[in-house]
Design an enzyme around this catalytic site. Structure first.
Site, PDB file in Angstrom:
ATOM      1  N   HIS A  57      -4.656  64.320  13.898  1.00 31.22           N
ATOM      2  CA  HIS A  57      -5.166  63.947  12.563  1.00 31.22           C
ATOM      3  C   HIS A  57      -4.064  63.247  11.774  1.00 31.22           C
ATOM      4  O   HIS A  57      -3.096  63.866  11.333  1.00 31.22           O
ATOM      5  CB  HIS A  57      -5.625  65.212  11.807  1.00 31.22           C
ATOM      6  N   HIS A  59      -3.426  59.428   9.142  1.00 30.35           N
ATOM      7  CA  HIS A  59      -3.995  58.232   8.498  1.00 30.35           C
ATOM      8  C   HIS A  59      -2.972  57.112   8.653  1.00 30.35           C
ATOM      9  O   HIS A  59      -2.115  56.917   7.780  1.00 30.35           O
ATOM     10  CB  HIS A  59      -4.264  58.503   7.019  1.00 30.35           C
ATOM     11  N   GLN A 153     -13.230  57.474   2.919  1.00 31.81           N
ATOM     12  CA  GLN A 153     -12.331  58.245   2.035  1.00 31.81           C
ATOM     13  C   GLN A 153     -12.993  58.591   0.702  1.00 31.81           C
ATOM     14  O   GLN A 153     -12.758  59.644   0.136  1.00 31.81           O
ATOM     15  CB  GLN A 153     -11.054  57.434   1.778  1.00 31.81           C
ATOM     16  N   HIS A 211     -13.362  65.569   7.402  1.00 35.93           N
ATOM     17  CA  HIS A 211     -12.507  66.266   6.450  1.00 35.93           C
ATOM     18  C   HIS A 211     -13.402  67.295   5.774  1.00 35.93           C
ATOM     19  O   HIS A 211     -14.371  66.923   5.104  1.00 35.93           O
ATOM     20  CB  HIS A 211     -11.973  65.300   5.392  1.00 35.93           C
ATOM     21  N   GLU A 214     -11.528  70.734   2.101  1.00 40.80           N
ATOM     22  CA  GLU A 214     -10.088  70.587   1.829  1.00 40.80           C
ATOM     23  C   GLU A 214      -9.876  70.888   0.348  1.00 40.80           C
ATOM     24  O   GLU A 214      -9.633  69.996  -0.471  1.00 40.80           O
ATOM     25  CB  GLU A 214      -9.612  69.173   2.192  1.00 40.80           C
ATOM     26  N   ASP A 310      -1.249  64.549   9.412  1.00 41.06           N
ATOM     27  CA  ASP A 310      -2.058  64.018   8.309  1.00 41.06           C
ATOM     28  C   ASP A 310      -1.466  62.776   7.650  1.00 41.06           C
ATOM     29  O   ASP A 310      -2.143  61.779   7.526  1.00 41.06           O
ATOM     30  CB  ASP A 310      -2.319  65.111   7.261  1.00 41.06           C
ATOM     31  N   TRP A 316      -1.006  61.172  -0.728  1.00 39.38           N
ATOM     32  CA  TRP A 316      -1.356  62.580  -0.526  1.00 39.38           C
ATOM     33  C   TRP A 316      -0.136  63.440  -0.220  1.00 39.38           C
ATOM     34  O   TRP A 316      -0.151  64.634  -0.402  1.00 39.38           O
ATOM     35  CB  TRP A 316      -2.362  62.704   0.635  1.00 39.38           C
TER      36      TRP A 316
HETATM   37 FE   FE2 Z   1      -6.655  63.606   6.405  1.00 36.37          FE
END
Ligand code: FE2
Length: 415
Positions: A57, A59, A153, A211, A214, A310, A316
């Site tokens: 996982h 991005h 997203q 996702h 979260e 991630d 993030w």
């Molecule tokens: Fe993610």
């Protein structure tokens, strides 16, 4: 023929020789027991060998965007980061995204990763990131298996037309259907988005990775929708729930009930320890939750769990470096999984468990007849590897050495 001598293999006593013929493992035998002559020999001197790391996982289209276009995030919350990204992403062009992705890919390959599942933001009418990542996937295929998720997203419905963009991305070649139900306006729309994701997975015969929950909100329970849809549609182990942070805030009676449902549905779980503990607990005073899903209980229930990174420096999460063993270290600590046996099994989270999540079942294991793909860690066993966060010294893919490093050299010390 090439031989890698004196390898320590996971969960096995003694040392072994790994014989490689072109791109395949010809034989793995106790050290010195195969009377053949090799054209090339490497002495691994008792170092630990295992299957290549799997990043389940990340991005890649967001790499190094923590300060795009200008300032970073202040609150450290997931929702501020999504808003900031929404303002920022329009400035990114295909070449720019490719360069960012390559930065992350190089970091990961250097650290022994040969398989990456990356979420690609498709809430963009031009699908710029997807076009960039489809090119990257093709360009890196000799070094890395790259799996692309059509990830909305900003939502299937919270972003108008998000559902259509996900479908368009699948038509263009995305491998996996994504989703983000806890970001939709209402619980009903979140549930509708999960249903839609499964419809698309069935229609286009794709994997699915959402996702999910979260958030610290104990009422966020989209994981039950994923389990139910996986069970009734038959998608089963081709489905993954990423994050499930809210599970750490569920009451025990509900969590206990769901464990057997998760097992029955066959879904995979991905936890991202550093990012989850960074983004969650932000609305708490003390005592403060850390948003780590119930990794230990999921494992105990027989579910497949992998650990992943991630982000590498994006809105993030400001840090991240492509070194998966850091996630194991954090995951074992934050998940209270610190018995010697649990530590010895820790590498599973970034190897075989990740491979299951990506549905790479054939040919991943290091064994006779499979592709000669493995990594060598600068440690004599699993416990030392995790305790020292061991460096990957060698990464062999399909018989070719793609990363070769020297062991750390101490020039001076006091004793
Ligand atoms: Fe993610």
């Amino acid at each position: 023929m090439k031989v890698y001598r004196n390898a320590k293999l996971r969960h096995q006593k003694g040392l072994f020789d790994i014989w490689v013929d072109k791109e395949l493992v010809y034989e793995i035998v106790p050290a010195g027991q195969l009377p053949l002559t090799a054209e090339e020999e490497t002495d691994l001197m008792g170092r630990l060998v295992c299957e290549p790391y799997v990043e389940s996982h990340i991005h890649l289209d967001y790499i190094d965007t923590a300060n795009v276009p200008a300032e970073g995030t202040g609150s450290g919350t997931l929702f501020e980061a999504i808003d900031k990204w929404s303002d920022s992403k329009s400035v990114l062009k295909i070449q720019d995204i490719k360069e960012r992705a390559y930065k992350g890919i190089k970091a990961e390959i250097r650290n022994g990763v040969q398989y990456i599942r990356t979420h690609v933001d498709v809430t963009d009418p031009n699908l710029t990131a997807l076009k960039a990542m489809l090119e990257v996937k093709e360009e890196v295929k000799d070094y890395l298996y790259l799996q692309l998720i059509a990830f909305p997203q900003e939502g299937y419905y919270a972003y108008k037309g998000g559902d259509e963009l996900v479908e368009e991305a699948l038509k263009m070649g995305a491998d996996v259907v994504g989703g983000i139900p806890h970001f939709e306006f209402t619980r009903e729309l979140g549930e509708k988005s999960v249903k839609k994701a499964f419809e698309l997975a069935v229609k286009y015969d794709r994997l699915l990775d959402i996702h999910c929950d979260e958030t610290d909100d104990s009422e966020s329970r989209f994981v039950e929708n994923i389990a139910a849809e996986a069970y009734y549609t038959g998608v089963g182990s081709r489905a993954t729930a990423s994050h499930t942070c809210a599970m750490s805030s569920y009451n025990n009676a509900y969590a206990f009930k769901m464990m057997s449902k998760f097992k029955k549905a066959g879904i995979n779980f991905v936890s991202c320890p550093t990012e989850n503990c960074y983004l969650q607990g932000r609305y708490d005073g003390y005592p403060k939750r850390r948003g780590i899903t119930r990794i230990d209980q999921l494992v105990e229930a027989g579910c497949n769990v992998s650990l992943a990174q991630d982000s590498i420096s994006d809105p993030w999460y400001p840090l991240g470096n492509g070194n998966m063993i850091h996630q194991v270290d954090f995951g074992l600590h934050l998940g209270h999984m610190m018995s010697v046996e649990q530590i010895q099994n820790g590498l599973d989270f970034i190897t075989i468990n990740g491979a299951k999540t990506l549905s790479i079942e054939d040919g991943y294991d290091l064994k006779k007849g499979n592709k000669a793909s493995f990594i060598v860690l600068d440690a004599p066993d699993e416990l030392s590897a995790i305790r020292e966060r061991a460096h990957v010294l060698l990464s062999v893919r399909n018989g070719k050495e793609i990363i070769v490093k020297k062991p750390e050299e101490i020039v001076k010390e006091p004793f």
